[in-house]
Design a protein around this motif. Structure first.
Motif, PDB file in Angstrom:
ATOM      1  N   LEU A 205       0.232   8.415  51.415  1.00 39.43           N
ATOM      2  CA  LEU A 205       1.254   9.291  51.975  1.00 39.43           C
ATOM      3  C   LEU A 205       0.981   9.617  53.432  1.00 39.43           C
ATOM      4  O   LEU A 205       1.912   9.792  54.217  1.00 39.43           O
ATOM      5  N   THR A 206      -0.292   9.697  53.817  1.00 40.44           N
ATOM      6  CA  THR A 206      -0.559  10.022  55.218  1.00 40.44           C
ATOM      7  C   THR A 206      -0.470   8.798  56.113  1.00 40.44           C
ATOM      8  O   THR A 206      -0.197   8.915  57.297  1.00 40.44           O
ATOM      9  N   PHE A 207      -0.703   7.630  55.566  1.00 39.52           N
ATOM     10  CA  PHE A 207      -0.743   6.444  56.424  1.00 39.52           C
ATOM     11  C   PHE A 207       0.627   5.853  56.700  1.00 39.52           C
ATOM     12  O   PHE A 207       0.928   5.444  57.810  1.00 39.52           O
ATOM     13  N   ALA A 208       1.448   5.816  55.652  1.00 44.21           N
ATOM     14  CA  ALA A 208       2.587   4.905  55.721  1.00 44.21           C
ATOM     15  C   ALA A 208       3.894   5.571  56.075  1.00 44.21           C
ATOM     16  O   ALA A 208       4.102   6.754  55.833  1.00 44.21           O
ATOM     17  N   ASP A 209       4.802   4.765  56.667  1.00 44.28           N
ATOM     18  CA  ASP A 209       6.192   5.198  56.854  1.00 44.28           C
ATOM     19  C   ASP A 209       6.898   5.103  55.512  1.00 44.28           C
ATOM     20  O   ASP A 209       7.717   5.929  55.159  1.00 44.28           O
ATOM     21  N   LYS A 210       6.583   4.003  54.808  1.00 43.71           N
ATOM     22  CA  LYS A 210       7.221   3.771  53.522  1.00 43.71           C
ATOM     23  C   LYS A 210       6.149   3.493  52.483  1.00 43.71           C
ATOM     24  O   LYS A 210       5.227   2.726  52.735  1.00 43.71           O
ATOM     25  N   VAL A 211       6.293   4.108  51.343  1.00 43.75           N
ATOM     26  CA  VAL A 211       5.319   3.888  50.276  1.00 43.75           C
ATOM     27  C   VAL A 211       5.983   3.065  49.177  1.00 43.75           C
ATOM     28  O   VAL A 211       7.103   3.359  48.768  1.00 43.75           O
ATOM     29  N   VAL A 212       5.288   2.002  48.772  1.00 46.84           N
ATOM     30  CA  VAL A 212       5.797   1.153  47.712  1.00 46.84           C
ATOM     31  C   VAL A 212       4.943   1.422  46.488  1.00 46.84           C
ATOM     32  O   VAL A 212       3.737   1.208  46.520  1.00 46.84           O
ATOM     33  N   VAL A 213       5.548   1.928  45.426  1.00 43.53           N
ATOM     34  CA  VAL A 213       4.759   2.251  44.244  1.00 43.53           C
ATOM     35  C   VAL A 213       4.909   1.129  43.233  1.00 43.53           C
ATOM     36  O   VAL A 213       6.012   0.704  42.916  1.00 43.53           O
ATOM     37  N   MET A 214       3.784   0.617  42.768  1.00 49.02           N
ATOM     38  CA  MET A 214       3.803  -0.467  41.793  1.00 49.02           C
ATOM     39  C   MET A 214       3.274   0.023  40.459  1.00 49.02           C
ATOM     40  O   MET A 214       2.371   0.846  40.399  1.00 49.02           O
ATOM     41  N   TYR A 215       3.864  -0.517  39.396  1.00 52.23           N
ATOM     42  CA  TYR A 215       3.398  -0.153  38.066  1.00 52.23           C
ATOM     43  C   TYR A 215       3.591  -1.358  37.169  1.00 52.23           C
ATOM     44  O   TYR A 215       4.698  -1.897  37.085  1.00 52.23           O
ATOM     45  N   ASP A 216       2.535  -1.794  36.549  1.00 52.85           N
ATOM     46  CA  ASP A 216       2.599  -2.885  35.603  1.00 52.85           C
ATOM     47  C   ASP A 216       3.287  -4.129  36.184  1.00 52.85           C
ATOM     48  O   ASP A 216       4.186  -4.703  35.589  1.00 52.85           O
ATOM     49  N   GLY A 217       2.852  -4.531  37.372  1.00 52.61           N
ATOM     50  CA  GLY A 217       3.363  -5.766  37.960  1.00 52.61           C
ATOM     51  C   GLY A 217       4.744  -5.667  38.563  1.00 52.61           C
ATOM     52  O   GLY A 217       5.365  -6.670  38.882  1.00 52.61           O
ATOM     53  N   ARG A 218       5.244  -4.466  38.696  1.00 50.55           N
ATOM     54  CA  ARG A 218       6.611  -4.295  39.153  1.00 50.55           C
ATOM     55  C   ARG A 218       6.624  -3.237  40.251  1.00 50.55           C
ATOM     56  O   ARG A 218       5.860  -2.284  40.206  1.00 50.55           O
ATOM     57  N   VAL A 219       7.525  -3.409  41.224  1.00 53.02           N
ATOM     58  CA  VAL A 219       7.708  -2.349  42.207  1.00 53.02           C
ATOM     59  C   VAL A 219       8.668  -1.338  41.594  1.00 53.02           C
ATOM     60  O   VAL A 219       9.794  -1.673  41.288  1.00 53.02           O
TER      61      VAL A 219
END
Lengths: 362, 291
Positions: A205-219
């Motif tokens: 959260l502090t680093f990115a402009d956009k956070v991509v959350v992945m779960y079980d091989g899927r975005v």
């Protein structure tokens, strides 16, 4: 610098994948916009490192294409892709000096000696190792070595993208903060496309402009930190991001109201009649504790004081609910009930968020 | 934690002391004893001072053997270490063929020394040996019993056959312990194959290579059985190594005094060279401070 496009990308470590479950990385279409800083967030084994290695060319995807600036590089070797990658554990060339380590990628590409000298000095200053440039890399501490790895990743100015694979795992907390700040500064200064893999939400959260959350091989969701907080698209996002994570409670939902263990709760929006396993998600920040009166009856099982605020763990008819209350709030001892702020309520059907009627399909 | 002083604890190490005494100290002291005494038989000894040491040091035969020995160790190290590394680099990393290679390569290491000697003694014979006969049939003038160069060639070839596997296996173990990330980083840094070897593989193998070099040095410096079986030190004294020479002095001539002095010095030389090797190589390791 480049825009990176993933088109129908999927990867399986098995030679002949049959079902969906055989894929470590499920089919994925995604554009990484040139010059943005992304964080790839997810628990261990969710496929984030696989995705990173596919982008850097260390792995060849089972299906789909990967394009840099519209040019297909699926079969291009790592060296041709001109990317930089920093790994979880420090990779330094032990027998070289710190200076030679930093200069290595430049010299391998036949850069001009004067330029190398000047650039290495600059990077040395950036990672705070100017004084140790002429020291052998062997025998340095793990975080010093990792700083060298970071430096080696940043030393080339013309890279298409900078990939970080949980690079700060071995670094002590104080240094973590500093390096992360430097990375961010670097990003502002040079505008490289950066992809930063981590399982640490604060880092993401502090680093990115956009956070991509992945779960079980899927975005499962891609968005700004605020979007992830306010509108988690998947119960995993709600639970994974936030401290503590979102409360997810089984409920029946009909239009503007939800029913939890016989009690009706008003929702701020119209949700129609969601099918499947319906749950109500509410972040602890939106849970209010009342002394008696209206709301769902609950019992306080524990109170944790974390300094800035208190976390109250409640038992509400068998399900656990967390609430965050102000540091100076008095917490009633017994006979409490909880209410949820309608603005903070999300409804989930089979773990995916149900968009209320009238919301932009953003 | 406070430690209490109890001198009785010394008794606990007594069994080990006794064991070491019988296994090492007493036999060694017998040799020391012989080296400073002389006898005319009947088990009557009288002191001889350092005469035997002086005699041995002035013996051309001993110096000749020492030179041959150093030369032999030098050659086989110069061949086996690079060859072993080369083999290790080209071995499969995993799967069936990796195990297959490991087993095949270990085979020479499992053969007893005198059997290795016998194998090569026959293998190299011009009349019935496959190797010797083939060479002769090809018109190569090869006869290890008559030609000193051929004898040396056979012994070196035999040692390389017998022991390169050891170096290769050790180097292989060293290579296997390198994390994948290093190779990936090298790819990203666009390092050439040579640079990967020079800056990643070689430094990571340094520890095991030191062990390999030490082991191969000590073993080759003490080599006895194989040359004894193949050439018996000949032709002439061209393959008369230190241990063969020593056995001649001790058992051939029954000169116990000179032989004892000889073996003590032999032992000290090995100790000295191993120590120097070890110190030099560990110092290479430490050479990382601020220059």
């Amino acid at each position: 610098m480049a825009k990176i496009t993933l088109s129908n990308l999927a990867h399986s470590y098995l030679p002949n994948p049959t079902g969906e479950d055989d894929y470590a990385l499920k089919e994925l279409n995604h554009d990484w916009v040139d010059g943005e800083a992304y964080a790839l967030l997810g628990s261990s084994g969710c496929g984030k490192s696989t995705l990173l290695n596919i982008i850097s060319g260390l792995l060849r995807p089972s299906r789909g294409r990967i394009l840099f600036n519209e040019q297909d590089v699926t079969d291009a070797p790592t060296a041709e892709r001109n990317i930089a990658q920093v790994f979880q554990f420090p990779v330094v060339y032990d027998t070289m000096t710190v200076r030679d380590n930093l200069a290595f990628p430049l010299r391998n590409r036949g850069a001009d000696a004067a330029y190398v000298q000047q650039r290495v000095q600059q990077i040395g200053r950036m990672i705070g190792m100017e004084a140790e440039l002429d020291r052998k890399a062997r025998g340095l501490t793990a975080d010093a070595k990792q700083k060298i790895s970071l430096g080696r990743g940043m030393v080339r100015e013309d890279v298409n993208a900078l990939l970080f694979d949980e690079p700060l795992t071995v670094i002590d907390p104080h240094m973590k903060w500093e390096l992360r700040t430097q990375l961010k500064e670097l990003h502002h200064e040079f505008g490289h496309t950066m992809i930063y893999v981590t399982h640490d939400q604060t880092e993401a959260l502090t680093f990115a402009d956009k956070v991509v959350v992945m779960y079980d091989g899927r975005v499962v969701q891609m968005g700004t930190p605020q979007e992830l907080f306010e509108r988690p698209e998947h119960t995993f996002v709600g639970y994974f991001i936030g401290s503590p994570g979102m409360n997810v409670i089984g409920a029946t939902v009909k239009n503007t109201s939800a029913v939890i263990s016989g009690q009706e709760i008003a929702l701020g929006n119209v949700f129609g009649d969601p099918a499947g396993k319906v749950e109500l998600g509410v972040r602890p920040e939106f849970v209010r504790i009342n002394e008696g009166g209206e709301g769902l009856p609950a019992r306080i099982s524990r109170v944790e004081d974390v300094g800035r605020h208190k976390i109250v763990r409640l038992d509400m008819g068998g399900s656990n609910v967390d609430a965050i209350v102000a540091e100076d709030a008095t917490i009633p001892a017994d006979g409490v009930s909880v209410t949820f702020d309608p603005a903070g309520i999300n409804i989930y059907s089979d773990d995916w968020r149900v968009a209320p009627v009238g919301e932009d399909a953003a | 934690m406070n430690k209490t002083v109890n001198q009785k604890a010394w008794f606990l190490i007594l069994p080990v002391l006794v064991l070491v005494g019988f296994s090492a100290v007493i036999p060694l002291m017998t040799v020391v004893n012989y080296s400073i005494q002389d006898t005319f038989g009947n088990n009557v000894f009288f002191p001889a001072g350092l005469d035997w040491f002086r005699d041995t040091l002035q013996s051309d035969r001993m110096w000749g053997s020492l030179k041959r020995q150093l030369f032999f160790s030098g050659i086989i190290l110069a061949i086996e270490v690079p060859l072993g590394i080369y083999v290790a680099l080209n071995m499969p990393k995993k799967g069936f063929w990796a195990s297959f290679c490991l087993v095949v390569m270990s085979l020479p290491l499992l053969i007893p020394w005198n059997v290795v000697g016998t194998i090569w003694q026959i293998f190299g014979r011009v009349d019935i040996g496959l190797f010797g006969h083939t060479l002769a049939a090809m018109g190569v003038d090869y006869n290890y019993t008559q030609d000193a160069v051929d004898a040396w060639f056979t012994l070196v070839l035999m040692d390389v056959w017998h022991w390169t596997s050891l170096v290769a296996l050790l180097a292989y173990a060293g290579l296997q312990s390198i994390p994948d990330a290093y190779y990936q980083a090298a790819k990203i840094d666009q390092a050439s194959r040579w640079k990967v070897f020079r800056y990643i593989e070689l430094p990571k193998m340094q520890g095991v290579l030191m062990i390999a070099i030490l082991l191969r040095f000590m073993d080759s410096f003490m080599i006895y059985t194989e040359p004894f079986v193949v050439t018996g030190g000949g032709p002439g004294s061209s393959t008369n190594f230190l241990s063969i020479d020593l056995v001649n002095v001790a058992l051939g001539q029954m000169d116990l005094g000179p032989a004892a002095a000889y073996s003590i010095m032999y032992y000290l030389v090995i100790l000295l060279i191993s120590y120097v090797f070890y110190t030099v190589m560990t110092n290479l390791d430490k050479r990382d401070g601020v220059k």
